[in-house]
Design an enzyme around this catalytic site. Structure first.
Site, short mmCIF file in Angstrom:
data_model
loop_
_atom_site.label_atom_id
_atom_site.label_comp_id
_atom_site.label_asym_id
_atom_site.label_seq_id
_atom_site.Cartn_x
_atom_site.Cartn_y
_atom_site.Cartn_z
N HIS A 152 30.95 58.87 37.96
CA HIS A 152 31.84 58.04 37.16
C HIS A 152 33.24 57.92 37.78
CE1 HIS A 152 33.64 56.06 33.80
NE2 HIS A 152 34.66 56.88 33.96
N ASN A 195 47.73 35.32 53.02
CA ASN A 195 47.08 34.01 53.09
C ASN A 195 48.13 32.97 53.46
OD1 ASN A 195 45.92 31.39 52.24
ND2 ASN A 195 44.27 32.67 51.46
N HIS A 234 35.57 37.17 56.72
CA HIS A 234 36.76 37.71 56.06
C HIS A 234 36.53 37.84 54.56
CE1 HIS A 234 37.22 33.34 55.42
NE2 HIS A 234 38.00 33.64 54.38
N ASN A 282 34.02 35.07 49.83
CA ASN A 282 33.28 33.82 49.79
C ASN A 282 32.58 33.68 51.13
OD1 ASN A 282 34.74 33.38 47.40
ND2 ASN A 282 36.32 32.21 48.48
ZN LIG Z 1 31.08 55.43 34.29
#
Ligand SMILES: [Zn+2]
Ligand SMILES: [Zn+2]
Ligand SMILES: [Zn+2]
Length: 333
Positions: A240, A76, A166, A153
């Protein structure tokens, strides 16, 4: 040098950024967004106008910071945190502070100025998902860092200062409070039931169906049971995984497909609304195992403003029940 300061009462850290020290008149919100027609440093051909890239997907033979890229990651230009320097912790009487060590990068998702993230092809979207993974893996090598937050954003009302599509990433030397709260909650559930709460939520939501927006082989998108914002959505892997970077090749392409569909639905449903999304994944470089945590995206359209009651209480008032939001989103092709 930016500084991290801790509120001694609730333990909330803030970044005091000195890079662009602002005076009151600098906060003129009417001219915060550069509209069409202005020079865009993220466009193809303007590579020299950005800080040198740290990562890119490129055609064979094209050199760094030249044309021929399909995705670029750059630091940035006005970073909230800096990668150079020592990580100093210091007490000042009742207060704690820390030097603002970290990374602040911009992921330019496409060289095409006209596209929004929802317009990206599946191949382009997959590159973005893979770039997040590659940047997290790279930043994990830095032992001073504890967390990498990827976020987007979209639109001026959601905080974007450039309209070229972006996302951003901020790597922090501490675990942010929002993440700590989620870690605490998921750990408490795990201790009680020896199961991941996200896994139980996914199973229940999938069976119930009323809050499900989309589902594919590897992912489910739901409007959460207690959403803070109208049309808030969570994207969850069905298997998971505590860390985003742990998924397999096939899962990232599956994720790209469902993210594309989700953002398209959101655009159609609310006529291209401003929104934020964040990636919540496990902290990095900690000894603690976080097998009770489950990475996810949270997508939050910016349809209402956070106001006095929310600031004062931490409560949110949401006028769209998630069951209604999900039903409406499901009905859109
Ligand atoms: Zn999980
Ligand atoms: Zn552009
Ligand atoms: Zn979360």
């Amino acid at each position: 040098m930016p500084e991290l300061r801790k509120d001694p009462i609730v333990g909330r850290w803030v970044i005091i950024s000195t890079e662009r020290s602002k005076r009151p008149r600098d906060y003129d919100i009417s001219k915060m967004m550069t509209k069409e027609g202005g020079f865009c440093p993220f466009c193809r051909g303007n590579e020299g106008a950005t800080p040198p890239e740290v990562f890119a997907y490129r055609e064979d033979g094209s050199g760094p910071n030249s044309e021929g890229w399909s995705l670029r990651v750059i630091p940035n230009k006005f970073p909230a945190l800096r990668i150079e320097g020592e990580l100093d912790r210091e007490g000042v009487g009742v207060y704690d502070k820390m030097s603002g060590i970290g990374a602040h990068e911009v992921i330019i998702e496409s060289p095409d100025h006209e596209k929004t993230m929802a317009d990206l092809t599946e191949v382009e979207m997959e590159r973005v998902m893979l770039a997040y993974k590659d940047r997290i893996k790279d930043l994990m090598q830095d032992q001073r860092l504890r967390y990498v937050l990827v976020f987007k954003n979209q639109g001026a009302a959601a905080g974007a200062s450039l309209e070229h599509t972006h996302s951003q990433l901020i790597a922090l030397p501490i675990i942010p409070r929002t993440v700590s709260e989620e870690l605490g909650g998921t750990l408490a559930y795990y201790k009680l039931k020896e199961r991941c709460i996200f896994f139980d939520i996914i199973r229940q939501e999938s069976k119930d169906g009323s809050r499900v927006v989309l589902e594919n082989e590897h992912f489910i998108v739901i409007c959460p049971y207690a959403p803070r914002f109208p049309f808030e959505m969570w994207v969850l892997p069905k298997a998971h995984y505590s860390n985003y970077e742990q998924c397999g090749k096939e899962e990232y392409s599956s994720l790209a497909r469902i993210m594309s569909l989700t953002l398209k639905k959101l655009d159609t449903a609310l006529n291209g609304p401003p929104y934020n999304f964040i990636l919540h994944t496990s902290p990095i470089n900690t000894d603690e195992e976080t097998k009770y945590y489950h990475w996810h995206f949270e997508i939050m359209p910016t349809l209402t403003k956070v106001a006095g009651f929310e600031w004062g209480t931490g409560f949110y008032i949401n006028h769209t029940p998630p069951e209604d939001a999900a039903e409406y989103l499901r009905s859109i092709d």
